[in-house]
Design an enzyme around this catalytic site. Structure first.
Site, PDB file in Angstrom:
ATOM      1  N   ASP A 277     -10.931   1.987  -3.150  1.00 13.44           N
ATOM      2  CA  ASP A 277     -11.479   1.554  -1.857  1.00 13.44           C
ATOM      3  C   ASP A 277     -12.999   1.535  -1.903  1.00 13.44           C
ATOM      4  O   ASP A 277     -13.646   1.038  -0.984  1.00 13.44           O
ATOM      5  CB  ASP A 277     -11.029   2.512  -0.747  1.00 13.44           C
ATOM      6  CG  ASP A 277      -9.610   2.209  -0.291  1.00 13.44           C
ATOM      7  OD1 ASP A 277      -9.127   1.102  -0.553  1.00 13.44           O
ATOM      8  OD2 ASP A 277      -8.993   3.086   0.332  1.00 13.44           O
TER       9      ASP A 277
ATOM     10  N   ASP B 172       0.842  -1.206   0.000  1.00 10.32           N
ATOM     11  CA  ASP B 172       0.000   0.000   0.000  1.00 10.32           C
ATOM     12  C   ASP B 172       0.870   1.247   0.000  1.00 10.32           C
ATOM     13  O   ASP B 172       2.081   1.192   0.244  1.00 10.32           O
ATOM     14  CB  ASP B 172      -0.911  -0.034   1.236  1.00 10.32           C
ATOM     15  CG  ASP B 172      -2.244   0.654   0.996  1.00 10.32           C
ATOM     16  OD1 ASP B 172      -2.307   1.549   0.131  1.00 10.32           O
ATOM     17  OD2 ASP B 172      -3.215   0.305   1.674  1.00 10.32           O
TER      18      ASP B 172
HETATM   19  C1  GLA Z   1      -5.767   1.877   2.264  1.00  9.01           C
HETATM   20  C2  GLA Z   1      -6.183   0.764   1.341  1.00  9.01           C
HETATM   21  C3  GLA Z   1      -7.223  -0.108   2.008  1.00  9.01           C
HETATM   22  C4  GLA Z   1      -6.683  -0.656   3.305  1.00  9.01           C
HETATM   23  C5  GLA Z   1      -6.198   0.483   4.187  1.00  9.01           C
HETATM   24  C6  GLA Z   1      -5.473  -0.037   5.408  1.00  9.01           C
HETATM   25  O1  GLA Z   1      -6.784   2.769   2.474  1.00  9.01           O
HETATM   26  O2  GLA Z   1      -6.658   1.295   0.131  1.00  9.01           O
HETATM   27  O3  GLA Z   1      -7.611  -1.162   1.147  1.00  9.01           O
HETATM   28  O4  GLA Z   1      -5.664  -1.566   3.046  1.00  9.01           O
HETATM   29  O5  GLA Z   1      -5.297   1.336   3.492  1.00  9.01           O
HETATM   30  O6  GLA Z   1      -4.981   0.985   6.205  1.00  9.01           O
END
Ligand code: GLA
Length: 701
Positions: free
Chosen positions: A518, A448
């Site tokens: 997301d 990420d």
């Molecule tokens: C980001 C990612 C999510 C999740 C969060 C965890 O927002 O896009 O899918 O993994 O971080 O903190």
């Protein structure tokens, strides 16, 4: 033949469906003579006529240059700019020679008096119809100079009336495709985020009117995940000028004596219709760009714990989720954020990549053992580029972050960004992550990146190299990913950056898949997925079903959500510990269906048959050899309508197909299905169906 040279002045590049012709002008300037559908007689270009001089317009402004240097009588967007030790700030790049370096045509230009040589490089992926372009800049002298701009490629198209496609987007609203006329000035698609970002994408697609099936489109994607700049410019000379490369905003690269800088590559093409463009790029991604061996294999069905637990993970709760996931047919169990040292919420722990000793007193072994016993692989979430101020790593190395020494560094999501371009930091991260992968049986990492860069300064980098940090950061990300892959060849890597902030053809060389957003609201997701597929193959598009209704407070039936996610690489994010038996049953059934069709979905050709933008139903088709799968969605029924026509594509007109929609089976020839159409029954709000078309042998009587 892919590359032909006529009389040392016409260079012809031919691939499936296209020709690209470069003409060397009397002045020694390589010009674009043609780019479009394949031509049969390249000798026609030996006397290509170019406008030489128009009243009071300097010629270089009108030349369709392949790689225009800044300087001389040029006022358009140019491709390269350098500052030399004698103070000269412009370039006169003239043809010196051409070479074939294996399958690469290099047209080498040289400045008249400064020590810069630019090799314009062209490789044709003949079967895939893709032209790969980049530039190699070499210091041929004994003093260093500074590159202030070095694009990968420049393109020129004659005529007027062009339109340009790109995305506009933001967190949770990525990939919203937009089309704008190119009628005056410049359109600049740029990222200054330190990564690809959510706002627009590193590509161009220009046309004079195009839809899914018809109309020529000229396109190019930049294979780079850092700051980029794509300029589409009307040069007021019945020409459109396109320059693609890394952004020159806050960029310099010092080229020492004898040194060379290779720009990122552009993958360009010409297609009839946006559908054909997408299919070409998807094939290129699967066959050339994506890491092997996963590029040719469907991705596993995964479970991810994020939406179910967020940061509050515990061993028992993860085990309980894993047990249910295994019963559903999940193949890869992923524990998302919250597992590592001190990670109670977003304010602590980033940088300390060891299991939290309170949450996992015996490390991750018991959980991984259980996941393996259940027959699944195990994966973890990491965010290697980041550090929280509240972390052991930051306390030990506060000087490893990007910042200006005399200012308080800016936090975003309570985190700082590490100087990944620094070999010291990179080595540390490799050591820690490699250790994690050696210690545990982990086959997948979700990498990420949850903040954009600010303050691109570093105490680890010399002051004069400050403006190269953006580029070095991206190279640092690539290097770390590559080293980890080399050490762990079976590792599956997913790129995520607050959703779809790092989706591009550069990242595609190191990451097997992307998390496009997301936002898991099915309706938003159908639009995001559709537009994502304009460039990127669904092969590497993770799509999960979740319980999350945060985005629009909209409750959508599970089957509709499942069908939406089955249009990509299926994942489950539902809180399985709380799920009712009927939910589990539906998940199990659809995972089984998905496993039957995923090869077609992930490895097949994609056809966007209709969309909610102009039809009550959205239909997408995947076609692989004699098999097709269609997903059709109706958002809201109206006027009691029950039947909708849809027109599959890419079928063999003469073959007989068995069409299955649930229990309903029909047998029709390919031509009937494509031209007469297929009638779909969709009734009521949030209705969706899967149709499978399989060729069958005709029984002779
Ligand atoms: C980001 C990612 C999510 C999740 C969060 C965890 O927002 O896009 O899918 O993994 O971080 O903190």
């Amino acid at each position: 033949m892919a590359i032909q040279v006529l009389e040392e002045r016409v260079f012809i590049l031919n691939g499936k469906g296209f020709s690209y012709v470069i003409y060397l002008s009397e002045e020694g300037i390589p010009l674009n003579a043609y780019w479009g559908a394949g031509i049969t007689h390249p000798e026609d270009f030996l006397d290509a006529a170019f406008i030489r001089e128009a009243f009071h317009i300097p010629s270089p402004q009108l030349w369709p240059e392949e790689y225009a240097p800044f300087g001389g009588l040029r006022y358009k967007e140019t491709a390269v700019k350098a500052v030399f030790s004698d103070g000269v700030r412009d370039l006169l790049l003239i043809f010196d020679r051409w070479e074939l370096r294996e399958d690469v045509l290099c047209i080498i230009l040289r400045d008249e008096s400064e020590p810069l040589e630019a090799a314009l490089c062209y490789r044709v992926q003949e079967e895939l119809g893709i032209l790969e372009r980049w530039c190699e800049l070499q210091n041929t002298g004994d003093k260093s100079f500074t590159l202030e701009h070095c694009a990968s490629a420049q393109f020129s198209l004659p005529g007027t009336g062009f339109q340009s496609i790109n995305y506009t987007g933001r967190w949770s609203g990525e990939f919203q495709q937009k089309n704008t006329p190119v009628s005056c000035g410049k359109q600049v698609y740029e990222s200054l985020c330190g990564l690809t970002g959510h706002q627009c994408a590193p590509f161009f697609a220009v046309h004079r009117g195009v839809n899914e099936e018809h109309g020529p489109v000229w396109f190019g994607v930049l294979s780079h995940s850092g700051n980029f700049e794509i300029t589409v410019e009307d040069v007021c000379a019945q020409k459109v000028n396109i320059v693609a490369g890394i952004s020159d905003t806050d960029f310099t690269w010092i080229l020492g004596a004898g040194e060379r800088f290779e720009t990122p590559h552009v993958l360009a093409g010409y297609a009839e219709g946006l559908g054909a463009m997408s299919r070409m790029l998807h094939r290129f991604a699967r066959e050339v760009q994506l890491p092997k061996p996963l590029a040719q294999k469907p991705l596993p069905v995964l479970y991810n714990s994020w939406y179910a637990t967020e940061f509050s993970v515990t061993q028992e709760q993860q085990m309980a989720l894993a047990e249910r996931a295994a019963q559903l047919g999940v193949e890869l169990f992923v524990m998302d954020d919250g597992w590592f040292s001190g990670r109670v919420d977003s304010t602590a722990g980033l940088g300390d990549w060891a299991a939290d000793s309170e949450k996992f007193p015996q490390g991750l072994h018991p959980l991984i053992r259980r996941v393996k016993e259940l027959g699944m692989d195990f994966g973890l979430w990491v965010e290697p580029e980041m550090v929280n101020p509240d972390s052991a790593l930051y306390r030990a190395h506060p000087d490893w972050i990007l910042r200006y020494p005399n200012r308080d560094p800016i936090q975003f999501r309570s985190q700082y960004m590490l100087d990944m371009g620094s070999p010291l930091v990179n080595e540390h991260l490799y050591h820690v992550l490699n250790e994690l992968l050696c210690q545990y049986d982990i086959t997948y990492l979700k990498w990420d990146m949850n903040r954009y860069v600010a303050e691109m300064g570093s105490t680890l980098c010399s002051e004069e190299n400050g403006k190269s940090l953006w580029y070095r950061h991206t190279m640092g990300v690539y290097e770390l990913a590559e080293r980890l892959r080399r050490a762990h060849p079976a590792l599956e890597l997913e790129a995520c950056a607050s959703g779809g902030g790092r989706v591009d053809f550069g990242a595609m060389r190191y990451f097997d898949e992307f998390w496009p957003s997301d936002n898991t609201d099915p309706l938003d997701r159908l639009s995001i997925q559709r537009h994502y597929s304009l460039l990127y193959p669904v092969k590497c598009m993770r799509a999960w079903v979740t319980d999350d209704t945060n985005f629009n407070n909209r409750v959508v039936p599970l089957e509709f959500a499942l069908h939406t996610a089955m249009c990509g690489a299926l994942g489950i994010g539902t809180n399985l510990s709380k799920a009712a038996p009927v939910t589990l049953d539906l998940l199990r059934k659809n995972i089984a269906v998905y496993k039957d069709i995923r090869e077609i979905v992930q490895l097949g050709d994609l056809y966007r048959l209709s969309s909610f933008e102009n039809s009550p139903i959205q239909v997408v088709q995947y076609q692989l050899e004699g098999h097709s799968v269609l997903f059709a969605f109706l958002r809201g029924g109206q006027y009691g309508r029950r039947f909708y026509a849809c027109f599959p594509r890419g079928l063999d007109p003469e073959r007989l197909y068995r069409c299955r929609t649930g229990e309903v089976i029909l047998q029709k020839r390919g031509d009937y299905l494509m031209y007469h159409g297929l009638t779909l029954e969709l009734y009521g709000d949030w209705s969706s169906v899967i149709v499978q078309l399989d060729t069958i042998e005709v029984q002779e009587h």
